[in-house]
Enzyme design. Structure first.
Site, short mmCIF file in Angstrom:
data_model
loop_
_atom_site.label_atom_id
_atom_site.label_comp_id
_atom_site.label_asym_id
_atom_site.label_seq_id
_atom_site.Cartn_x
_atom_site.Cartn_y
_atom_site.Cartn_z
N HIS A 13 36.42 46.82 40.57
CA HIS A 13 36.52 47.95 39.86
C HIS A 13 36.01 49.13 40.56
O HIS A 13 35.94 48.98 41.89
CB HIS A 13 35.25 47.80 38.55
CG HIS A 13 34.01 47.59 39.05
ND1 HIS A 13 32.83 47.59 38.22
CD2 HIS A 13 33.48 47.76 40.23
CE1 HIS A 13 31.70 47.52 38.99
NE2 HIS A 13 32.06 47.70 40.36
N CYS A 23 31.16 53.38 46.08
CA CYS A 23 31.19 52.98 44.62
C CYS A 23 32.44 53.62 43.59
O CYS A 23 33.06 53.17 42.87
CB CYS A 23 29.97 52.52 43.64
SG CYS A 23 28.94 51.29 44.55
N HIS A 28 36.27 47.93 44.72
CA HIS A 28 35.51 46.91 45.37
C HIS A 28 35.04 45.87 44.46
O HIS A 28 35.39 46.09 43.18
CB HIS A 28 33.88 47.62 45.59
CG HIS A 28 33.21 48.21 44.79
ND1 HIS A 28 33.65 49.45 44.06
CD2 HIS A 28 31.99 47.89 43.85
CE1 HIS A 28 32.72 49.72 43.14
NE2 HIS A 28 31.70 48.92 42.91
N HIS A 30 32.44 42.28 43.03
CA HIS A 30 31.19 41.71 42.66
C HIS A 30 31.24 39.90 42.34
O HIS A 30 32.26 39.93 41.50
CB HIS A 30 30.16 42.43 41.76
CG HIS A 30 29.99 43.73 42.08
ND1 HIS A 30 29.12 44.25 43.04
CD2 HIS A 30 30.51 44.84 41.81
CE1 HIS A 30 29.01 45.57 43.07
NE2 HIS A 30 29.88 46.08 42.43
N HIS A 68 38.47 37.39 38.59
CA HIS A 68 39.61 37.84 39.57
C HIS A 68 40.67 38.66 38.66
O HIS A 68 41.90 38.69 38.75
CB HIS A 68 40.47 36.18 39.75
CG HIS A 68 39.46 35.57 40.70
ND1 HIS A 68 38.46 34.84 40.36
CD2 HIS A 68 39.75 35.49 42.30
CE1 HIS A 68 38.00 34.24 41.59
NE2 HIS A 68 39.02 34.60 42.64
N GLU A 136 25.17 42.16 38.62
CA GLU A 136 26.04 42.71 39.60
C GLU A 136 26.00 42.21 40.85
O GLU A 136 26.80 41.95 41.61
CB GLU A 136 26.28 44.21 39.48
CG GLU A 136 27.42 44.73 40.18
CD GLU A 136 27.44 46.01 39.81
OE1 GLU A 136 28.30 46.47 39.04
OE2 GLU A 136 26.83 47.08 40.43
#
Length: 198
Positions: A13, A23, A28, A30, A68, A136
């Site tokens: 996201h 961010c 990126h 998680h 994914h 996260e």
């Protein structure tokens, strides 16, 4: 009484308007862990709040939809949204920014909607979502409660505003489950043969 079920997924996201330059400007990912906590004041015929096996159905399919996948806020740049759709078969479009805080609200909301629409057949009581915790990272998580779902300041949530890509929908056990949920059609838990009368 509370029970907890853990789900895991990998997701990418951008979180617009946040403090971190990395961010808010770069895609990126998680490795998320989602804790779903259910509560009830009564146990079912199996002496459970809610059979963990039942959480491997519709709720798991919804949570797995984010694995994914790339998630984006519907208010993001239209070119970015189109690029996400063009270059990823698995995507989820959200009415709120895909932060950990909002993910906790989304997962709470989806689980709550499924439980409300489920016809139980094993003596389950007043089972409802107590809380959702979204990890996260190993050191940071967000936790939501019912008042957070109903808090308009945090952004309204509705089923009509969440969109799953065609590839995500194709991987569901029931490809029509989201349409059924939006239409208010019930889900049925399996009936249980009682061997010992409660």
């Amino acid at each position: 009484m509370l029970i907890r079920k853990l789900f895991k997924f990998e997701n990418a996201h951008i979180v617009r308007n946040c403090t971190s330059d990395r961010c808010k400007r770069s895609i990126h990912g998680h490795s998320y862990k989602v804790e779903l906590l259910l509560k009830a004041s009564k146990l079912d015929h199996g002496q459970m709040v809610y059979d963990f096996g039942l959480l491997k159905g519709v709720i798991k399919d919804f949570f797995d939809s984010f694995d994914h996948a790339i998630c984006f806020w519907q208010k993001d740049d239209p070119e970015y949204i189109q690029a996400c759709k063009n270059f990823s078969a698995r995507w989820v479009s959200l009415p709120v920014s895909p932060s950990a805080e909002q993910f906790s609200r989304i997962f709470f909301f989806l689980a709550q909607q499924v439980l409300t629409s489920t016809i139980t057949q094993n003596g389950e009581g007043d089972v409802e979502v107590y809380s959702v915790i979204v990890h996260e990272t190993d050191t940071g998580y967000a936790q939501s409660f019912l008042e957070d779902i109903q808090n308009e300041q945090m952004g309204p949530l509705s089923l009509e505003q969440i969109e799953f890509s065609e590839q995500v929908r194709a991987e569901w056990t029931d490809s029509e489950m989201f349409a059924k949920l939006k239409q208010g059609l019930p889900f049925h838990n399996p009936a249980v043969d009682l061997q010992v009368q409660p």
